[in-house]
Scaffold this motif. Structure first.
Motif, PDB file in Angstrom:
ATOM      1  N   GLY A  42      33.191  35.764  35.373  1.00 17.04           N
ATOM      2  CA  GLY A  42      34.461  35.530  36.064  1.00 17.04           C
ATOM      3  C   GLY A  42      35.190  36.826  36.361  1.00 17.04           C
ATOM      4  O   GLY A  42      35.738  37.009  37.453  1.00 17.04           O
ATOM      5  N   TYR A  43      35.190  37.746  35.404  1.00 12.84           N
ATOM      6  CA  TYR A  43      35.846  39.027  35.614  1.00 12.84           C
ATOM      7  C   TYR A  43      35.125  39.831  36.700  1.00 12.84           C
ATOM      8  O   TYR A  43      35.767  40.412  37.584  1.00 12.84           O
ATOM      9  CB  TYR A  43      35.913  39.823  34.311  1.00 12.84           C
ATOM     10  CG  TYR A  43      36.590  41.154  34.492  1.00 12.84           C
ATOM     11  CD1 TYR A  43      37.965  41.219  34.685  1.00 12.84           C
ATOM     12  CD2 TYR A  43      35.869  42.328  34.498  1.00 12.84           C
ATOM     13  CE1 TYR A  43      38.599  42.435  34.875  1.00 12.84           C
ATOM     14  CE2 TYR A  43      36.489  43.546  34.687  1.00 12.84           C
ATOM     15  CZ  TYR A  43      37.854  43.599  34.874  1.00 12.84           C
ATOM     16  OH  TYR A  43      38.473  44.800  35.067  1.00 12.84           O
ATOM     17  N   ASN A  58      33.316  38.656  39.153  1.00 16.13           N
ATOM     18  CA  ASN A  58      33.586  37.999  40.441  1.00 16.13           C
ATOM     19  C   ASN A  58      34.985  38.336  40.956  1.00 16.13           C
ATOM     20  O   ASN A  58      35.179  38.588  42.143  1.00 16.13           O
ATOM     21  CB  ASN A  58      33.428  36.487  40.325  1.00 16.13           C
ATOM     22  CG  ASN A  58      31.993  36.064  40.202  1.00 16.13           C
ATOM     23  OD1 ASN A  58      31.083  36.808  40.550  1.00 16.13           O
ATOM     24  ND2 ASN A  58      31.779  34.864  39.681  1.00 16.13           N
ATOM     25  N   GLN A  59      35.959  38.353  40.067  1.00 14.03           N
ATOM     26  CA  GLN A  59      37.335  38.675  40.443  1.00 14.03           C
ATOM     27  C   GLN A  59      37.431  40.105  40.944  1.00 14.03           C
ATOM     28  O   GLN A  59      38.089  40.391  41.939  1.00 14.03           O
ATOM     29  CB  GLN A  59      38.247  38.430  39.237  1.00 14.03           C
ATOM     30  CG  GLN A  59      39.694  38.770  39.421  1.00 14.03           C
ATOM     31  CD  GLN A  59      39.993  40.218  39.035  1.00 14.03           C
ATOM     32  OE1 GLN A  59      40.723  40.873  39.745  1.00 14.03           O
ATOM     33  NE2 GLN A  59      39.433  40.728  37.968  1.00 14.03           N
ATOM     34  N   GLU A  60      36.763  41.034  40.265  1.00 17.49           N
ATOM     35  CA  GLU A  60      36.772  42.441  40.686  1.00 17.49           C
ATOM     36  C   GLU A  60      36.095  42.604  42.050  1.00 17.49           C
ATOM     37  O   GLU A  60      36.573  43.345  42.907  1.00 17.49           O
ATOM     38  CB  GLU A  60      36.078  43.318  39.643  1.00 17.49           C
ATOM     39  CG  GLU A  60      36.923  43.585  38.420  1.00 17.49           C
ATOM     40  CD  GLU A  60      38.165  44.402  38.742  1.00 17.49           C
ATOM     41  OE1 GLU A  60      38.060  45.470  39.365  1.00 17.49           O
ATOM     42  OE2 GLU A  60      39.267  43.960  38.367  1.00 17.49           O
ATOM     43  N   ALA A  98      35.799  40.304  44.408  1.00 19.34           N
ATOM     44  CA  ALA A  98      36.676  39.719  45.425  1.00 19.34           C
ATOM     45  C   ALA A  98      37.839  40.657  45.749  1.00 19.34           C
ATOM     46  O   ALA A  98      38.207  40.826  46.923  1.00 19.34           O
ATOM     47  CB  ALA A  98      37.203  38.363  44.950  1.00 19.34           C
ATOM     48  N   LYS A  99      38.411  41.275  44.738  1.00 15.86           N
ATOM     49  CA  LYS A  99      39.515  42.214  44.949  1.00 15.86           C
ATOM     50  C   LYS A  99      39.042  43.420  45.774  1.00 15.86           C
ATOM     51  O   LYS A  99      39.728  43.842  46.702  1.00 15.86           O
ATOM     52  CB  LYS A  99      40.078  42.655  43.596  1.00 15.86           C
ATOM     53  CG  LYS A  99      41.308  43.525  43.701  1.00 15.86           C
ATOM     54  CD  LYS A  99      42.005  43.721  42.367  1.00 15.86           C
ATOM     55  CE  LYS A  99      41.128  44.410  41.374  1.00 15.86           C
ATOM     56  NZ  LYS A  99      41.823  44.747  40.110  1.00 15.86           N
ATOM     57  N   SER A 159      44.936  34.052  34.750  1.00 21.21           N
ATOM     58  CA  SER A 159      45.844  34.651  35.730  1.00 21.21           C
ATOM     59  C   SER A 159      47.283  34.740  35.189  1.00 21.21           C
ATOM     60  O   SER A 159      48.054  35.585  35.614  1.00 21.21           O
ATOM     61  CB  SER A 159      45.818  33.859  37.034  1.00 21.21           C
ATOM     62  OG  SER A 159      46.163  32.513  36.781  1.00 21.21           O
ATOM     63  N   ASP A 216      42.605  37.803  35.024  1.00 22.36           N
ATOM     64  CA  ASP A 216      42.338  36.822  36.078  1.00 22.36           C
ATOM     65  C   ASP A 216      40.848  36.494  36.191  1.00 22.36           C
ATOM     66  O   ASP A 216      40.313  36.353  37.287  1.00 22.36           O
ATOM     67  CB  ASP A 216      42.888  37.322  37.415  1.00 22.36           C
ATOM     68  CG  ASP A 216      43.171  36.187  38.379  1.00 22.36           C
ATOM     69  OD1 ASP A 216      43.234  35.022  37.933  1.00 22.36           O
ATOM     70  OD2 ASP A 216      43.318  36.462  39.575  1.00 22.36           O
ATOM     71  N   ALA A 217      40.176  36.366  35.056  1.00 29.06           N
ATOM     72  CA  ALA A 217      38.744  36.088  35.046  1.00 29.06           C
ATOM     73  C   ALA A 217      38.428  34.596  35.099  1.00 29.06           C
ATOM     74  O   ALA A 217      37.386  34.208  35.622  1.00 29.06           O
ATOM     75  CB  ALA A 217      38.101  36.695  33.803  1.00 29.06           C
ATOM     76  N   CYS A 223      42.554  36.686  29.674  1.00 26.52           N
ATOM     77  CA  CYS A 223      41.516  36.473  30.699  1.00 26.52           C
ATOM     78  C   CYS A 223      41.969  35.549  31.823  1.00 26.52           C
ATOM     79  O   CYS A 223      41.282  35.418  32.830  1.00 26.52           O
ATOM     80  CB  CYS A 223      40.243  35.926  30.056  1.00 26.52           C
ATOM     81  SG  CYS A 223      39.461  37.111  28.941  1.00 26.52           S
TER      82      CYS A 223
END
Length: 178
Positions: free
Chosen positions: A161-162, A164-166, A168-169, A96, A113-114, A94
Motif C-alpha cells: 500500500g505504501y 502504491n501510494q508513493e 501514485a504520488k 490517511s 496513507d498506505a 499507515c
C-alpha cells in the motif's frame, strides 16, 4: 502480537491482555461527548502518543503481572504491554488520518496513507488470527504459525500500500509538471 511473541511464555491470558492493550489508545473517543468537534481534534491525539504509551507501559504491565498471579516475569508483561500499545498508533500512522505520535512535542499528524482507515484486507486476516488462536484443539505451534503468517501477510500488505501510494504520488507530480 500476543499470539506471535508472548503466549508461550505468559499463557492464554496474554491474548486477552494484549488485545485490551491494543485497543486502549482508542478509548480517547469518549472525548466526543462534550463537543462534536472534539472527536476530530483529539482522536488519535495524546492517547496515541509515544510518551503516553511509554508512561502507561509499566502500570499496565504490572496489572497484567498481577492478573497472572505473579507466575511469570513482570518484565515480560511490560514487554507485551509496550508492543501491544505501540503497534496501535504505528498502524494508525499507515492510514490517511494519521496520528499525533510525537505529542506534546508536535501536534502534527504523521500519516503514510498506505491503507484505508477501515480496510477489510488488513482487518480480516488479523481477525482470523485471533479466531484461530481461540481454537483449543489446535496446538500452540499451529496457532503461532498461523498468527505469524497473518502478521507477515498484513505487513506485506502495508508495504505494498505504501509503495502504491508513493508511485501514485510520483505519477501525479510528473503529470503536473508537464
Amino acid at each position: 502480537i500476543a499470539e506471535v511473541g508472548f503466549r508461550e511464555r505468559l499463557g492464554p491470558k496474554a491474548i486477552a491482555f494484549g488485545a485490551l492493550c491494543g485497543l486502549l489508545p482508542d478509548f480517547d473517543i469518549v472525548l466526543n461527548f462534550y463537543d462534536p468537534w472534539a472527536y476530530i481534534l483529539h482522536h488519535r491525539g495524546f492517547s496515541h502518543a509515544l510518551i503516553t504509551l511509554i508512561l502507561l507501559t509499566p502500570i499496565l504491565g504490572w496489572l497484567g503481572y498481577r492478573w497472572a498471579k505473579k507466575k511469570t516475569s513482570y518484565l515480560t508483561w511490560m514487554h507485551l504491554t509496550f508492543w501491544a500499545l505501540i503497534t496501535h498508533p504505528l498502524l494508525d500512522i499507515c492510514t490517511s488520518y494519521g496520528t499525533q505520535f510525537w505529542w506534546p512535542i508536535s501536534n502534527a499528524r504523521l500519516s503514510l496513507d498506505a491503507i484505508a482507515i477501515i480496510d477489510l484486507f488488513y482487518t480480516v486476516p488479523l481477525l482470523a488470527a485471533i479466531l484461530v488462536g481461540c481454537i483449543p484443539y489446535l496446538s500452540l505451534r499451529a496457532r503461532r504459525y498461523f498468527a505469524c503468517s497473518m502478521f507477515l501477510f498484513t505487513l506485506a500488505y502495508l508495504c505494498t500500500g505504501y509503495a502504491n501510494q508513493e508511485e501514485a504520488k510520483n505519477l501525479a507530480l510528473e503529470q503536473l509538471q508537464l
